[in-house]
Scaffold this motif. Structure first.
Motif, PDB file in Angstrom:
ATOM      1  N   CYS A   1       0.877  -1.087  -0.178  1.00 58.51           N
ATOM      2  CA  CYS A   1      -0.169  -0.101   0.018  1.00 58.51           C
ATOM      3  C   CYS A   1       0.790   1.078  -0.045  1.00 58.51           C
ATOM      4  CB  CYS A   1      -0.859  -0.150   1.246  1.00 58.51           C
ATOM      5  SG  CYS A   1      -2.348  -1.063   1.308  1.00 58.51           S
ATOM      6  N   ILE A   2       0.302   2.385  -0.499  1.00 59.40           N
ATOM      7  CA  ILE A   2       1.028   3.467  -0.328  1.00 59.40           C
ATOM      8  C   ILE A   2       0.243   4.580   0.433  1.00 59.40           C
ATOM      9  CG2 ILE A   2      -0.133   4.186  -2.717  1.00 59.40           C
ATOM     10  CD1 ILE A   2       2.933   5.419  -3.300  1.00 59.40           C
ATOM     11  N   VAL A   3       1.184   5.173   1.257  1.00 57.86           N
ATOM     12  CA  VAL A   3       0.759   6.495   2.096  1.00 57.86           C
ATOM     13  C   VAL A   3       1.450   7.683   1.808  1.00 57.86           C
ATOM     14  CG1 VAL A   3       0.095   6.963   4.558  1.00 57.86           C
ATOM     15  CG2 VAL A   3      -0.021   4.691   3.758  1.00 57.86           C
ATOM     16  N   GLY A   4       1.002   8.792   1.858  1.00 60.38           N
ATOM     17  CA  GLY A   4       1.819  10.046   1.597  1.00 60.38           C
ATOM     18  C   GLY A   4       0.850  11.286   2.194  1.00 60.38           C
ATOM     19  N   SER A   5       1.642  12.274   2.455  1.00 58.12           N
ATOM     20  CA  SER A   5       1.054  13.658   2.774  1.00 58.12           C
ATOM     21  C   SER A   5       1.595  14.553   2.074  1.00 58.12           C
ATOM     22  CB  SER A   5       1.595  13.962   4.274  1.00 58.12           C
ATOM     23  OG  SER A   5       0.924  15.283   4.695  1.00 58.12           O
ATOM     24  N   GLY A   6       0.504  15.439   1.677  1.00 59.02           N
ATOM     25  CA  GLY A   6       0.911  16.645   0.608  1.00 59.02           C
ATOM     26  C   GLY A   6       1.330  16.315  -0.645  1.00 59.02           C
ATOM     27  N   LEU A   7       2.576  16.714  -1.118  1.00 62.78           N
ATOM     28  CA  LEU A   7       3.018  16.082  -2.424  1.00 62.78           C
ATOM     29  C   LEU A   7       3.053  14.617  -2.384  1.00 62.78           C
ATOM     30  CD1 LEU A   7       5.374  18.933  -3.855  1.00 62.78           C
ATOM     31  CD2 LEU A   7       3.220  18.204  -4.701  1.00 62.78           C
ATOM     32  N   GLY A   8       3.552  14.082  -0.939  1.00 57.56           N
ATOM     33  CA  GLY A   8       3.539  12.597  -0.752  1.00 57.56           C
ATOM     34  C   GLY A   8       2.119  12.032  -0.904  1.00 57.56           C
ATOM     35  N   GLY A   9       1.016  12.675  -0.652  1.00 55.50           N
ATOM     36  CA  GLY A   9      -0.221  12.383  -1.060  1.00 55.50           C
ATOM     37  C   GLY A   9      -0.479  12.545  -2.284  1.00 55.50           C
ATOM     38  N   TYR A  10      -0.141  13.210  -3.300  1.00 55.87           N
ATOM     39  CA  TYR A  10      -0.213  13.151  -4.620  1.00 55.87           C
ATOM     40  C   TYR A  10       0.145  11.899  -4.980  1.00 55.87           C
ATOM     41  CZ  TYR A  10       0.780  14.188  -9.507  1.00 55.87           C
ATOM     42  OH  TYR A  10       0.932  14.068 -10.875  1.00 55.87           O
ATOM     43  N   SER A  11       1.576  11.628  -4.663  1.00 50.84           N
ATOM     44  CA  SER A  11       2.305  10.450  -5.143  1.00 50.84           C
ATOM     45  C   SER A  11       1.397   9.471  -4.803  1.00 50.84           C
ATOM     46  CB  SER A  11       3.710  10.273  -4.690  1.00 50.84           C
ATOM     47  OG  SER A  11       4.478  11.338  -4.980  1.00 50.84           O
ATOM     48  N   ALA A  12       0.928   9.032  -3.802  1.00 48.79           N
ATOM     49  CA  ALA A  12       0.014   8.101  -3.407  1.00 48.79           C
ATOM     50  C   ALA A  12      -1.134   7.931  -4.165  1.00 48.79           C
ATOM     51  CB  ALA A  12      -0.364   8.261  -1.978  1.00 48.79           C
ATOM     52  N   LEU A  13      -1.949   8.767  -4.589  1.00 51.16           N
ATOM     53  CA  LEU A  13      -2.842   9.000  -5.502  1.00 51.16           C
ATOM     54  C   LEU A  13      -2.483   8.649  -7.021  1.00 51.16           C
ATOM     55  CD1 LEU A  13      -5.078  12.000  -4.089  1.00 51.16           C
ATOM     56  CD2 LEU A  13      -5.513   9.712  -3.692  1.00 51.16           C
ATOM     57  N   ALA A  14      -1.372   9.202  -7.090  1.00 49.35           N
ATOM     58  CA  ALA A  14      -0.844   9.004  -8.698  1.00 49.35           C
ATOM     59  C   ALA A  14      -0.503   7.411  -8.747  1.00 49.35           C
ATOM     60  CB  ALA A  14       0.323   9.797  -8.805  1.00 49.35           C
ATOM     61  N   GLY A  15      -0.085   7.024  -7.755  1.00 49.26           N
ATOM     62  CA  GLY A  15       0.197   5.424  -7.842  1.00 49.26           C
ATOM     63  C   GLY A  15      -0.851   4.679  -7.953  1.00 49.26           C
ATOM     64  N   VAL A  16      -2.186   4.916  -7.825  1.00 45.73           N
ATOM     65  CA  VAL A  16      -3.528   4.189  -8.277  1.00 45.73           C
ATOM     66  C   VAL A  16      -4.340   4.833  -9.352  1.00 45.73           C
ATOM     67  CG1 VAL A  16      -3.376   3.013  -5.823  1.00 45.73           C
ATOM     68  CG2 VAL A  16      -4.666   5.315  -6.240  1.00 45.73           C
ATOM     69  N   THR A  17      -3.936   6.049 -10.009  1.00 48.29           N
ATOM     70  CA  THR A  17      -4.731   6.583 -11.014  1.00 48.29           C
ATOM     71  C   THR A  17      -3.913   6.535 -12.148  1.00 48.29           C
ATOM     72  OG1 THR A  17      -4.152   8.950 -10.119  1.00 48.29           O
ATOM     73  CG2 THR A  17      -6.325   7.710  -9.300  1.00 48.29           C
ATOM     74  N   LEU A  18      -2.602   7.349 -11.936  1.00 49.26           N
ATOM     75  CA  LEU A  18      -1.918   7.333 -13.249  1.00 49.26           C
ATOM     76  C   LEU A  18      -1.038   6.081 -13.334  1.00 49.26           C
ATOM     77  CD1 LEU A  18      -0.270  11.002 -12.503  1.00 49.26           C
ATOM     78  CD2 LEU A  18      -2.333  10.534 -13.267  1.00 49.26           C
ATOM     79  N   GLN A  19      -0.998   5.365 -12.444  1.00 55.08           N
ATOM     80  CA  GLN A  19      -0.147   4.142 -12.501  1.00 55.08           C
ATOM     81  C   GLN A  19      -1.175   3.117 -12.128  1.00 55.08           C
ATOM     82  OE1 GLN A  19       3.134   5.316 -10.173  1.00 55.08           O
ATOM     83  NE2 GLN A  19       4.516   4.224 -11.591  1.00 55.08           N
ATOM     84  N   GLN A  20      -1.104   1.793 -12.400  1.00 56.93           N
ATOM     85  CA  GLN A  20      -2.033   0.623 -12.037  1.00 56.93           C
ATOM     86  C   GLN A  20      -1.446  -0.529 -11.965  1.00 56.93           C
ATOM     87  OE1 GLN A  20      -3.304   2.616 -15.238  1.00 56.93           O
ATOM     88  NE2 GLN A  20      -4.439   4.095 -13.838  1.00 56.93           N
ATOM     89  N   GLY A  21      -1.900  -1.444 -10.925  1.00 56.71           N
ATOM     90  CA  GLY A  21      -1.408  -2.541 -10.729  1.00 56.71           C
ATOM     91  C   GLY A  21      -0.221  -2.718  -9.734  1.00 56.71           C
ATOM     92  N   LEU A  22      -0.078  -1.599  -8.895  1.00 57.50           N
ATOM     93  CA  LEU A  22       0.992  -1.780  -7.964  1.00 57.50           C
ATOM     94  C   LEU A  22       0.686  -1.642  -6.662  1.00 57.50           C
ATOM     95  CD1 LEU A  22       2.649   1.450  -9.618  1.00 57.50           C
ATOM     96  CD2 LEU A  22       3.452  -1.080  -9.936  1.00 57.50           C
ATOM     97  N   TYR A  23      -0.585  -1.213  -6.363  1.00 61.90           N
ATOM     98  CA  TYR A  23      -0.914  -1.171  -4.602  1.00 61.90           C
ATOM     99  C   TYR A  23      -2.099  -1.482  -4.334  1.00 61.90           C
ATOM    100  CZ  TYR A  23       3.133   1.985  -5.290  1.00 61.90           C
ATOM    101  OH  TYR A  23       4.303   2.663  -5.627  1.00 61.90           O
ATOM    102  N   ARG A  24      -2.401  -2.155  -3.358  1.00 59.35           N
ATOM    103  CA  ARG A  24      -3.796  -2.762  -2.738  1.00 59.35           C
ATOM    104  C   ARG A  24      -4.357  -1.401  -2.162  1.00 59.35           C
ATOM    105  NH1 ARG A  24      -2.816  -8.628  -0.044  1.00 59.35           N
ATOM    106  NH2 ARG A  24      -5.257  -8.495  -0.349  1.00 59.35           N
ATOM    107  N   CYS A  25      -3.865  -0.346  -1.852  1.00 57.25           N
ATOM    108  CA  CYS A  25      -4.589   0.623  -1.281  1.00 57.25           C
ATOM    109  C   CYS A  25      -3.930   1.650  -1.266  1.00 57.25           C
ATOM    110  CB  CYS A  25      -5.298   0.437   0.104  1.00 57.25           C
ATOM    111  SG  CYS A  25      -4.288  -0.022   1.340  1.00 57.25           S
ATOM    112  N   ALA A  26      -4.427   3.034  -1.188  1.00 62.04           N
ATOM    113  CA  ALA A  26      -3.663   4.215  -1.361  1.00 62.04           C
ATOM    114  C   ALA A  26      -4.202   5.206  -0.028  1.00 62.04           C
ATOM    115  CB  ALA A  26      -3.604   4.898  -2.225  1.00 62.04           C
ATOM    116  N   VAL A  27      -3.575   5.883   0.638  1.00 61.02           N
ATOM    117  CA  VAL A  27      -3.825   6.834   1.737  1.00 61.02           C
ATOM    118  C   VAL A  27      -3.196   8.264   1.095  1.00 61.02           C
ATOM    119  CG1 VAL A  27      -3.961   7.462   3.955  1.00 61.02           C
ATOM    120  CG2 VAL A  27      -4.117   5.085   3.379  1.00 61.02           C
TER     121      VAL A  27
END
Length: 202
Positions: free
Chosen positions: A42-68
């Motif tokens: 799973c991927i978790v981040g805050s601020g720009l790290g939060g952007y990376s968490a969301l990018a990990g499951v929208t701009l990219q696929q098949g990598l993470y089981r969940c994102a925060v």
């Protein structure tokens, strides 16, 4: 920090691009070394790290089981436009953000392609959004925009709305609430493997 100016400058123009693939490359490397199970990340981040968490499951696929995403950036055009302090043009913060994203203007660019809120329909894992809705400012509005986009797309999303921070005790309480919420969410969508069965001794 600590890797030299060239390393630092290599990030300019790479938000939503190599910055994100750098993270997923790290996951692949750890998996190849047997440190982690690539199917249980799973991927978790805050601020720009939060952007990376969301990018990990929208701009990219098949990598993470969940994102925060904790008060994460979700719309790059709004991020850049919101950094302008007045109508007289861009300030240093605006120029830094434009350099980071790799644009000179919020118009006529591919910012929508790099904005999780605009790519919510592509989300391939459950998402948790944590933010302070009552606090005036960009990130809370961006989290609300992301939540609305995910709901419209029929994607699984959970929101945790925190009160605006006041004194030190209230800040501490929000941090504790955040940590508990993140742990519960990750364990919900990425539960630990069952303990191996033990053989009874005769």
């Amino acid at each position: 920090a600590g890797y030299g100016e060239g390393f630092h400058d290599a990030g300019y123009g790479q938000l939503g691009r190599k910055i994100e693939t750098d993270i997923s490359d790290g996951v692949s490397t750890l998996a190849a070394r047997g440190v982690i199970d690539a199917k249980r990340v799973c991927i978790v981040g805050s601020g720009l790290g939060g952007y990376s968490a969301l990018a990990g499951v929208t701009l990219q696929q098949g990598l993470y089981r969940c994102a925060v995403s904790i008060e994460g950036v979700t719309n790059l055009a709004e991020l850049i436009d919101g950094s302008k302090v007045n109508s007289h043009g861009a300030n240093d913060t605006t120029r830094d953000l434009q350099a980071l994203v790799g644009v000179k203007s919020i118009f006529g660019t591919h910012l929508a392609d790099l904005s999780p809120a605009r790519q919510a329909a592509k989300a391939d894992a459950p998402i948790q959004l944590i933010y302070k809705t009552a606090e005036p400012g960009l990130t809370s509005g961006q989290s609300e925009e992301m939540a609305a986009a995910l709901h419209r797309a029929g994607k699984p999303v959970e929101t945790v709305v925190l009160p605006v921070d006041g004194d030190a005790s209230e800040i501490e309480a929000s941090r504790i609430t955040t940590i508990k919420a993140v742990v519960a969410f990750v364990e919900k969508y990425n539960p630990p493997n069952p303990a191996p069965a033990t053989q009874a001794k005769n």
